[in-house]
Design an enzyme around this catalytic site. Structure first.
Site, PDB file in Angstrom:
ATOM      1  CB  VAL A   1      -1.776 -27.410  -9.372  1.00  0.00           C
ATOM      2  CG1 VAL A   1      -3.287 -27.455  -8.422  1.00  0.00           C
ATOM      3  CG2 VAL A   1      -0.830 -27.175  -8.385  1.00  0.00           C
TER       4      VAL A   1
ATOM      5  CD  GLU B   1      -8.946 -22.915   2.016  1.00  0.00           C
ATOM      6  OE1 GLU B   1      -7.840 -22.497   2.632  1.00  0.00           O
ATOM      7  OE2 GLU B   1     -10.306 -22.662   2.460  1.00  0.00           O
TER       8      GLU B   1
ATOM      9  N   GLY C   1      13.680 -30.018  -6.594  1.00  0.00           N
ATOM     10  CA  GLY C   1      12.275 -29.460  -7.015  1.00  0.00           C
ATOM     11  C   GLY C   1      11.637 -28.677  -6.119  1.00  0.00           C
TER      12      GLY C   1
ATOM     13  CE  LYS D   1       1.961 -19.034  -0.902  1.00  0.00           C
ATOM     14  NZ  LYS D   1       2.797 -20.065  -0.748  1.00  0.00           N
TER      15      LYS D   1
END
Length: 438
Positions: free
Chosen positions: A17, A130, A188, A206
């Protein structure tokens, strides 16, 4: 070209990321400046090893191992390192030095969120996250901002792409769990150690974040009931299909108002979802969050729950928001957790079970089963019986019962399953699944 004010951006971490975030900041600097009202200058990228191989080609001079120096000289700190430490210390340092923080670190927010939010509030900064709950799906802002004037009643979410990929392939192909998990690791989708995904830890983190936002209450991670999918078999998937359901790992956050003081329940488990429910049609590694609110009604958020460039999209949205706040001035928006609702155990939840049993195929068994259920106030809604032929002449025949219950408290249903398991007429409790979304 407009002469924008410059804001220094520190990036912590250059994994899948982080590398994408850096690349997009460098490639789309002019567009982002027009949207943010400020030029976002990537001041540096803090990493453990500046020479480590990376998927994205980035200027070597941006890399540094001195995270603290980078942080204290920046206006916005993007934390994409993962884990608890040193991420926690770096975020607190950034807030203490007056920077806004953008993070995708669900584990950190689920365990140290209140500490971080309080640190931001003390200095008038903001924390944006976010990307922490559902990857590229915009769900944090709708819960924190768009629905702030409404009362969220319930959230049901598929928030882990790995488990959804596994369960979806088991459903569509009739494959076994271990075989699909091995494929997911090769592709992956799953880590070499898949525990965080398949045992529900990732989804529980989460769920704690989503529930805290939806119900304006701090939800500790240890208050989230958690079950994984390792016990889901191909036979359970097929039984679900025959009954019109699909099995999904759900994060459920619910406001409880039945009869007593208002409270909330937060839980993660594999559940039966009707195939015609919007969540029943979420395939592959995608995520979806289904929100029910008193005024807004039912809302659905769907998309990629992971992936480097997809998650980078959510991160950069937060960076633009942070930049706009810097330009506009004023203090950051703090987290609203003042409702302080109690988080109750799963036993208080009203739900219904589908229980699969193997029993002796003889007279009186069904009456015994019904009696064991009714002893705890549980009644039978549906019953499907099939005979299991004897393996040879010396064995007696057994029967498989698939029992759907009416709604009852989870504690009553769980106690009923325990009574069934201890009964002489029950040879084996094959599976127990909750039903959601009806």
């Amino acid at each position: 070209m407009t002469d924008y004010r410059r804001l220094r951006v520190a990036l912590l971490g250059a994994g899948a990321v982080g590398s994408q975030v850096a690349s997009l900041l460098l490639r789309h600097g002019d567009e982002l400046a027009d949207r943010a009202g400020a030029r976002l200058e990537l001041a540096g990228i803090a990493v453990r090893d500046v020479d480590a191989p990376r998927d994205v080609d980035l200027p070597r001079e941006l890399f540094t191992t001195d995270a603290e120096m980078l942080i204290t000289g920046s206006d916005i700190v993007i934390e994409l390192m993962g884990g608890i430490e040193p991420a926690r210390s770096h975020i607190l340092l950034g807030l203490g030095s007056g920077a806004d923080v953008v993070t995708a670190n669900k584990a950190l927010l689920a365990t140290h969120g209140p500490e971080i939010y309080e640190a931001a509030e003390r200095v008038g900064a903001s924390v944006y996250y976010e990307a922490a709950a559902a990857g590229a799906i915009p769900i944090i802002r709708p819960l924190r901002d768009s629905l702030a004037g409404d009362r969220v009643v319930r959230i049901m979410g598929i928030v882990n792409g790995t488990t959804n990929y596994i369960l979806d392939r088991m459903d569509s192909e009739g494959a076994d769990f271990d075989d699909v998990l091995a494929d997911a690791q090769r592709l992956g989708y799953a880590e070499a150690d898949p525990t965080a995904d398949v045992e529900g830890y990732d989804a529980a983190q989460k769920a704690a974040i989503l529930a805290s936002l939806a119900f304006h209450t701090t939800v500790p991670l240890d208050a989230v009931h958690r079950e994984g999918i390792t016990g889901v078999t191909a036979d359970m998937i097929e039984e679900a299909r025959e009954a019109g359901f699909v099995i999904k790992l759900l994060a459920v956050c619910e406001r409880l108002v039945d009869g007593g003081p208002e409270s909330i329940s937060v839980r993660v488990y594999p559940a039966l979802v009707p195939r015609d429910h919007p969540l029943g049609a979420v395939h592959g590694a995608n995520n979806a969050v289904f929100v029910e609110a008193e005024a807004a009604g039912s809302l659905m958020f769907y998309g990629a729950g992971a992936g480097g460039v997809q998650t980078a999209s959510a991160v950069l949205g937060d960076v633009v928001s942070a930049a706009r706040r810097h330009i506009a001035g004023g203090t950051g928006v703090g987290e609203s957790t003042r409702a302080n609702l109690p988080v109750v155990s799963i036993g208080h939840v009203l739900t219904r079970y589908q229980i699969t049993l193997e029993v002796s195929d003889e007279a009186g068994v069904l009456a015994t089963i019904a009696g064991l259920l009714s002893d705890g106030g549980v009644s039978v809604a549906t019953l499907v019986q099939t005979v299991i032929p004897a393996a040879d002449d010396t064995d007696r025949e057994s029967a498989r019962l698939i029992i759907g219950t009416h709604r009852a408290t989870d504690s009553a249903l769980s106690a009923a399953v325990d009574r069934l398991a201890a009964s002489d007429v029950v040879e084996r409790v094959v599976s127990v699944l909750r039903v959601e979304g009806e």
